[in-house]
Design a protein around this motif. Structure first.
Motif, PDB file in Angstrom:
ATOM      1  N   GLU A 132      49.007  37.782  54.024  1.00  9.19           N
ATOM      2  CA  GLU A 132      47.899  36.841  53.876  1.00  9.19           C
ATOM      3  C   GLU A 132      47.168  37.120  52.576  1.00  9.19           C
ATOM      4  N   ARG A 133      46.592  36.057  52.034  1.00  8.73           N
ATOM      5  CA  ARG A 133      45.791  36.165  50.815  1.00  8.73           C
ATOM      6  C   ARG A 133      44.315  36.138  51.221  1.00  8.73           C
ATOM      7  N   ARG A 134      43.548  37.022  50.590  1.00 10.76           N
ATOM      8  CA  ARG A 134      42.093  37.046  50.810  1.00 10.76           C
ATOM      9  C   ARG A 134      41.411  37.043  49.453  1.00 10.76           C
ATOM     10  N   ILE A 135      40.296  36.348  49.381  1.00 13.87           N
ATOM     11  CA  ILE A 135      39.510  36.326  48.140  1.00 13.87           C
ATOM     12  C   ILE A 135      38.977  37.735  47.893  1.00 13.87           C
ATOM     13  N   ASN A 136      39.127  38.202  46.648  1.00 13.91           N
ATOM     14  CA  ASN A 136      38.612  39.502  46.249  1.00 13.91           C
ATOM     15  C   ASN A 136      37.085  39.422  46.174  1.00 13.91           C
ATOM     16  N   PRO A 137      36.369  40.243  46.955  1.00 12.00           N
ATOM     17  CA  PRO A 137      34.903  40.167  46.930  1.00 12.00           C
ATOM     18  C   PRO A 137      34.297  40.496  45.555  1.00 12.00           C
ATOM     19  N   GLN A 138      35.002  41.263  44.717  1.00  9.70           N
ATOM     20  CA  GLN A 138      34.491  41.603  43.385  1.00  9.70           C
ATOM     21  C   GLN A 138      34.799  40.524  42.339  1.00  9.70           C
ATOM     22  N   SER A 139      35.802  39.706  42.604  1.00 11.86           N
ATOM     23  CA  SER A 139      36.185  38.656  41.655  1.00 11.86           C
ATOM     24  C   SER A 139      36.687  37.466  42.460  1.00 11.86           C
ATOM     25  N   ARG A 140      35.855  36.474  42.642  1.00 15.21           N
ATOM     26  CA  ARG A 140      36.186  35.353  43.515  1.00 15.21           C
ATOM     27  C   ARG A 140      37.355  34.518  42.993  1.00 15.21           C
ATOM     28  N   ARG A 141      37.741  34.700  41.738  1.00 17.91           N
ATOM     29  CA  ARG A 141      38.888  33.970  41.181  1.00 17.91           C
ATOM     30  C   ARG A 141      40.207  34.655  41.523  1.00 17.91           C
ATOM     31  N   GLU A 142      40.141  35.858  42.050  1.00 13.72           N
ATOM     32  CA  GLU A 142      41.353  36.636  42.318  1.00 13.72           C
ATOM     33  C   GLU A 142      41.544  36.817  43.821  1.00 13.72           C
ATOM     34  N   CYS A 143      42.798  36.732  44.229  1.00 12.80           N
ATOM     35  CA  CYS A 143      43.153  36.979  45.630  1.00 12.80           C
ATOM     36  C   CYS A 143      43.748  38.376  45.765  1.00 12.80           C
TER      37      CYS A 143
END
Length: 145
Positions: free
Chosen positions: A82-93
């Motif tokens: 599964e892919r999750r949004i990176n909390p430190q960089s919302r553009r990165e999964c």
């Protein structure tokens, strides 16, 4: 005309990889994976590096980013990651294995170990080290080219 050692070596490397894939294909099919698309490498990488970015997977699994994206989509559709949004960089999964993905990755690792045992049977540690050194040098030569 007699083959030169370089032609022979190239042919052996090609046949070795083809035979290895043939040997692993039934296990991959049982697991619902496609051989040759990097699925197994991705699963094995995530087993130790869960939560990494797509870029990290591409670099460490030696896969093209475009191919990787499609392969990740297929693995996600199968419920293995599964892919999750990176909390430190919302553009990165960040990519994570699911519980089913962890089980499948462990089975892939087991399949690789069994294949390695068969492939290296009868070779001494010294022979394996020499073979590894030679292949590493060849890979370096091609990387520099």
């Amino acid at each position: 005309m007699e083959k030169d050692i370089r032609q022979s070596l190239q042919e052996h490397i090609f046949r070795l990889e083809n035979r290895r894939r043939e040997l692993m294909r039934p296990e991959y099919l049982r697991l619902g994976l496609t051989i040759g698309q990097g699925q197994s490498r991705i699963l094995m990488y995530l087993l130790t590096e869960d939560g990494c970015s797509q870029r990290e997977i591409a670099e460490n699994c030696h896969l093209d980013v475009t191919t990787l994206s499609r392969t990740l989509d297929r693995l996600a559709e199968k419920g293995l990651l599964e892919r999750r949004i990176n909390p430190q960089s919302r553009r990165e999964c960040q990519i994570f294995l699911t519980e089913e993905g962890r089980k499948t990755a462990a089975e892939v690792c087991s399949c690789f170990r069994e294949t390695e045992k068969k492939m290296c049977s009868g070779l001494t540690e010294k022979e394996l080290e020499a073979l590894d050194a030679g292949i590493c040098r060849m890979l370096g030569n091609l990387t520099e080219a």
